[in-house]
Design a protein around this motif. Structure first.
Motif, PDB file in Angstrom:
ATOM      1  N   ARG A 213     -25.204   9.851  57.205  1.00 38.96           N
ATOM      2  CA  ARG A 213     -26.233  10.836  57.432  1.00 38.96           C
ATOM      3  C   ARG A 213     -26.581  11.896  56.633  1.00 38.96           C
ATOM      4  O   ARG A 213     -27.615  12.364  56.720  1.00 38.96           O
ATOM      5  CB  ARG A 213     -25.601  11.454  58.904  1.00 38.96           C
ATOM      6  CG  ARG A 213     -26.411  12.537  59.372  1.00 38.96           C
ATOM      7  CD  ARG A 213     -25.937  12.720  61.074  1.00 38.96           C
ATOM      8  NE  ARG A 213     -26.133  11.689  61.736  1.00 38.96           N
ATOM      9  CZ  ARG A 213     -27.406  11.417  62.295  1.00 38.96           C
ATOM     10  NH1 ARG A 213     -28.458  12.305  62.295  1.00 38.96           N
ATOM     11  NH2 ARG A 213     -27.665  10.321  63.395  1.00 38.96           N
ATOM     12  N   LYS A 214     -25.690  12.479  55.714  1.00 42.97           N
ATOM     13  CA  LYS A 214     -25.834  13.429  54.809  1.00 42.97           C
ATOM     14  C   LYS A 214     -26.931  12.948  53.994  1.00 42.97           C
ATOM     15  O   LYS A 214     -28.189  13.915  53.565  1.00 42.97           O
ATOM     16  CB  LYS A 214     -24.662  13.744  54.152  1.00 42.97           C
ATOM     17  CG  LYS A 214     -24.755  14.885  53.012  1.00 42.97           C
ATOM     18  CD  LYS A 214     -23.726  15.297  52.486  1.00 42.97           C
ATOM     19  CE  LYS A 214     -23.652  16.319  51.563  1.00 42.97           C
ATOM     20  NZ  LYS A 214     -24.407  16.061  50.382  1.00 42.97           N
TER      21      LYS A 214
ATOM     22  N   GLU B  52     -30.316  12.547  55.913  1.00 43.78           N
ATOM     23  CA  GLU B  52     -31.094  13.989  56.203  1.00 43.78           C
ATOM     24  C   GLU B  52     -31.701  14.706  54.885  1.00 43.78           C
ATOM     25  O   GLU B  52     -32.831  15.197  54.785  1.00 43.78           O
ATOM     26  CB  GLU B  52     -30.061  15.109  56.584  1.00 43.78           C
ATOM     27  CG  GLU B  52     -29.322  14.378  58.190  1.00 43.78           C
ATOM     28  CD  GLU B  52     -30.223  14.534  59.238  1.00 43.78           C
ATOM     29  OE1 GLU B  52     -31.593  14.816  59.047  1.00 43.78           O
ATOM     30  OE2 GLU B  52     -30.045  14.313  60.523  1.00 43.78           O
TER      31      GLU B  52
ATOM     32  N   GLU C 185     -35.826  15.271  54.258  1.00 46.96           N
ATOM     33  CA  GLU C 185     -36.510  16.408  53.840  1.00 46.96           C
ATOM     34  C   GLU C 185     -37.295  16.506  52.374  1.00 46.96           C
ATOM     35  O   GLU C 185     -38.218  16.983  52.324  1.00 46.96           O
ATOM     36  CB  GLU C 185     -35.291  17.592  53.578  1.00 46.96           C
ATOM     37  CG  GLU C 185     -35.960  19.084  53.434  1.00 46.96           C
ATOM     38  CD  GLU C 185     -34.913  20.192  53.111  1.00 46.96           C
ATOM     39  OE1 GLU C 185     -35.265  21.438  52.936  1.00 46.96           O
ATOM     40  OE2 GLU C 185     -33.691  19.754  53.266  1.00 46.96           O
TER      41      GLU C 185
ATOM     42  N   TYR D  11     -39.318  14.622  59.517  1.00 50.10           N
ATOM     43  CA  TYR D  11     -38.983  16.026  59.136  1.00 50.10           C
ATOM     44  C   TYR D  11     -38.995  16.735  60.630  1.00 50.10           C
ATOM     45  O   TYR D  11     -38.460  17.649  60.785  1.00 50.10           O
ATOM     46  CB  TYR D  11     -39.867  16.600  58.056  1.00 50.10           C
ATOM     47  CG  TYR D  11     -39.312  17.932  57.828  1.00 50.10           C
ATOM     48  CD1 TYR D  11     -38.099  18.027  57.113  1.00 50.10           C
ATOM     49  CD2 TYR D  11     -40.227  18.952  57.787  1.00 50.10           C
ATOM     50  CE1 TYR D  11     -37.640  19.156  56.722  1.00 50.10           C
ATOM     51  CE2 TYR D  11     -39.673  20.524  57.385  1.00 50.10           C
ATOM     52  CZ  TYR D  11     -38.694  20.308  56.914  1.00 50.10           C
ATOM     53  OH  TYR D  11     -38.104  21.687  56.446  1.00 50.10           O
TER      54      TYR D  11
ATOM     55  N   GLN E  55     -36.128  16.220  62.833  1.00 51.03           N
ATOM     56  CA  GLN E  55     -34.979  16.776  62.177  1.00 51.03           C
ATOM     57  C   GLN E  55     -34.998  18.337  62.390  1.00 51.03           C
ATOM     58  O   GLN E  55     -33.777  18.819  62.839  1.00 51.03           O
ATOM     59  CB  GLN E  55     -35.056  16.682  60.580  1.00 51.03           C
ATOM     60  CG  GLN E  55     -33.927  17.358  59.801  1.00 51.03           C
ATOM     61  CD  GLN E  55     -34.088  17.096  58.105  1.00 51.03           C
ATOM     62  OE1 GLN E  55     -34.737  17.874  57.642  1.00 51.03           O
ATOM     63  NE2 GLN E  55     -33.283  16.335  57.784  1.00 51.03           N
TER      64      GLN E  55
END
Length: 229
Positions: A85-86, A89, A93, A109, A112
């Motif tokens: 996930r890191k 994400e 972005e 985005y 997010q």
């Protein structure tokens, strides 16, 4: 049964043109050599079912073609499937900042931002435009994944704004194109839950008013009894 190449979907606005949704991906606009294009096409298919197995190949492809947003989008998807996930994400972005006009980058985005409880960013990402035809006036078609992604995102956004009717309209559009997708099912579930809460809230308020009325009537009756003693 004949293969369906496209679907015409009516607009949310009566006087606006509808949407033409296509179901085949066009890889020719990526600007890749034929061999690399074919490699990416195969990667796209394989990543859907075996993200862990083909993740390293996709990372290498992305490193060779960092300017292609479709590669970044597929890699973010693969990271999520692989429970990274890191990395996903961060890439979501990065892709939006690098390609702010790319529709999928905008959708990812904005999603997010919604998940990070920053719904005020959604209108900024889409230039305060919530209609695909107005957002991309020169485009004649939208791939069904783009269309469904945009409509479900807008559904969740309007639910966050307590605008349930608008959320339902976007849900209906997404459902017409991709009814079995998990995001469409998730939006439907949230709409149903919100509907239950609204109905429950209505009945709770009604019961509260009735109890208040009964208590008021009882107090008046007790007051009359006390006065007559």
């Amino acid at each position: 049964m004949d293969k369906v190449d496209f679907l015409d979907v009516p607009s949310l606005h009566p006087h606006h043109k509808g949407y033409r949704v296509v179901f085949e991906k066009d890889y020719k606009n990526l600007g890749l050599e034929r061999k690399e294009q074919k490699f990416f096409e195969n990667l796209y298919v394989n990543i859907q079912e075996h993200p862990q197995q083909y993740l390293e190949e996709l990372i290498q492809f992305y490193q060779r073609h960092p300017s292609i947003p479709e590669a970044a989008n597929l890699l973010a998807f693969a990271y999520l499937k692989a429970k990274k996930r890191k990395e996903a994400e961060e890439l979501i972005e990065k892709t939006y900042l690098k390609h702010p006009d790319y529709l999928i980058a905008r959708i990812n985005y904005a999603d997010q931002m919604l998940r990070f409880k920053k719904k005020e960013w959604v209108p900024i990402v889409f230039n305060n435009c919530f209609d695909l035809n107005l957002l991309y006036p020169s485009r004649g078609t939208f791939h069904y994944s783009e269309f469904r992604g945009f409509m479900t995102l807008m559904g969740f956004y309007h639910l966050e704004r307590e605008e349930r009717e608008k959320a339902e309209e976007y849900y209906q559009l997404a459902f017409q194109v991709d009814p079995l997708h998990p995001s469409v099912a998730a939006l439907e579930k949230k709409l149903s839950k919100r509907s239950f809460l609204i109905d429950f809230g209505h009945w709770r308020e009604l019961i509260s008013r009735l109890l208040s009325l009964k208590i008021s009537q009882l107090l008046q009756k007790l007051a009359r009894i006390s006065k007559n003693r």
